[in-house]
Scaffold this active site. Sequence first.
Site, PDB file in Angstrom:
ATOM      1  CB  CYS A 192      -6.462 -11.317   6.939  1.00 31.49           C
ATOM      2  SG  CYS A 192      -6.748  -9.550   6.786  1.00 31.49           S
ATOM      3  N   GLY A 236       4.938  20.696   0.053  1.00 30.26           N
ATOM      4  CA  GLY A 236       3.690  20.882  -0.682  1.00 30.26           C
ATOM      5  C   GLY A 236       3.814  21.739  -1.924  1.00 30.26           C
TER       6      GLY A 236
END
Lengths: 281, 406
Positions: free
Chosen positions: A243, A30
């Site tokens: 889908c 981070g």
Amino acid sequence: MEQMYNFAFFDEASKREIRRAIFKGIAIPGYQVPFASREMPIGRGWGTGGLQVTLAIIGADDVLKVIDQGCDESVNAVNIKKLVAATTDVEVTEDTGEATIIQSRHRIPEQPLTEDQILVLQVPTPEPLRDFEPSEAKTRVLHAEADYTGAWLGLFDQIVKFGSTTTGADHPCLVNGRYVMAPSPIPRFDTLKLNDSDNLTILGAGREKKIYAVPPHTRVEPLDFEDYPFRVESFEGRACRLCGATDVYLDEFVDEATGKTVYQCNDTAWCAKRRAEKGGE
Amino acid sequence: MGYVAVRGGGLAIEESLKLLEYQRARSGVTLEPDTIRRAFPDAIDQVMGESSLYAPDLAALALKQARGSIEEAVFLLRAFRSTLERPYVSCTVDTSKMRVDRRISAAFKDIPGGQVLGATRDYSHRLIDFDFARETPEAQRERAAELAQHFGVEESVFDGKASPEVAEAGGLYPKVLDYLRAEGILPTCENDDTEPVDVTMGALEFPCARSARLQTLSRGMTQAVEAFGYAAIRGYGPSHPTVGELRHGMAEVCVDVPGVEACDAEDAYYLGSIPLTEVESVFEVETEEAGVTTLSFEIGYGLVMGGAETKAIAMSVLDHCLDLGDARYPTQDEEFVLYHVDGVEAQGFISHLKLPHYVTFQSKLDTVRTARSHEGDAGCAANDAACAEAGAERAAAEALVDEKER
């Protein structure tokens, strides 16, 4: 034309330097590692951070997938893929499962990534505190002192004004309990996928000259409050019209023929795969 | 469905590039890069300066490929520069040894060596010369011969490259500020021999080393440096300079013999000379000496490739502004100035707005709808009439959002 350039465009010294920044980023999850971001043959702000990371780590055996806003066929994804392929001759794919390196702008694929895959995210604004503090010198001090008051106050202010946090994509996260990180403008829907993931994620910001990383199995927690928990985009009651998927990030648009709002998988490779599997059954 | 038209991108890009190439090819003219280099030396200077790369032939080629766009040519040359190894570092370039073809001082009429106006447009009338429209190569050669005779120089065609002869053509002049220092008007300062930062080899760090500041300004977008410099002298950062000296000329660039690090002028290899414009500006400032407020002078420094004089002056203004660092003025805020003068970065980030943002916009849409539904809850309880109005507004706004998506 391309043979004028070294494998993966850069000279080896440049690649090594970028890899050093990546290693440091992995070692300090981070944390934004400054690096000597090079000018690239594509626009600065068009994915040059991700591109530099990809070029620095790519080898001849890698299989590359590039997506932009969920789509392999989007113009910028095609453009980046073309440049990497032209300077490396690596195999490219649209199949998420086949890729060893996935460079992406603003999405994490729906198909869960594995420990053998690296996700490279393109980052426009790596500094999560930038809205609160324009000065880089000052935000660096705030990170060093883990002073994230500004980030919390920003969210609190939104709740007071609007009844909920109003971050869109790029919701700030606490990484490994230490650094607050901009996860790049992935939707909140994708943010949770960063937590305890099997794959390594490397984030590259070219114009802002920063690289940072989320190693596999790292805690990534979106900033939120107990009484106002983090909320992902809602697609309740909606499904992909192609889908039928319901648990995915959807694109919303208007069917010109009927004038109705319709939804479709944003991750086009995922959608295509599901349809192919259905067709095969 | 225009919104998803960005798919099928591969084919679209190929066709777009073909169309661009068609537009270039159908112009019916082919310009040799050499022609561009000779005919547009100022454009070449600007491209090289903003690219941090002295390469007139490549700059000309980049300008040709970019069809005259400076911004695009700089982008091309910078990207090329990224691929170059840098095996040597030059010896310090000493601008007091510059072969000067133009030097002026706005501070003193009489400067040692005298004012040398050189070639300048400063006192030209900006009237379009319609004769140029009909100028033939013969007429141009005649004009050159006539002027060569006038100046008593041997007639030669200048190919835009810095040859040793060109470098030798200028004169050596003492620096005006040295004269002011000798007079005791300016404080003397020690040479700072700290290894300079190279901003192309690392990210900017703040507070910024002066070398990083100067390099960033020198390679900054010409118009951005000028705009910020203008803002500073007009009112946003009270800084009105006197140009102590502006000099243009050729400066030698040498590298050490491998293994020797003395930078001995006799031993070092001469690589060539590059055209530079250097500006030293003088600013009057209030200082405190022994508890008494008094006035003294400070200096701002500008150095750019080629003949970009306005940029060099603006750079000297900004250099001084950033020394002052008064947070009230954006021109004195080093992050504000240095982060935003880079042309390739500005162009890149602004133009990325043309990329599809539909994932992030979908996320925003969700946020806006959620926030609006909260507003609705609160409003209904308080006032039915207001609620109905807000509902109608919300419907209108959503219709507008839908419209935008289409």
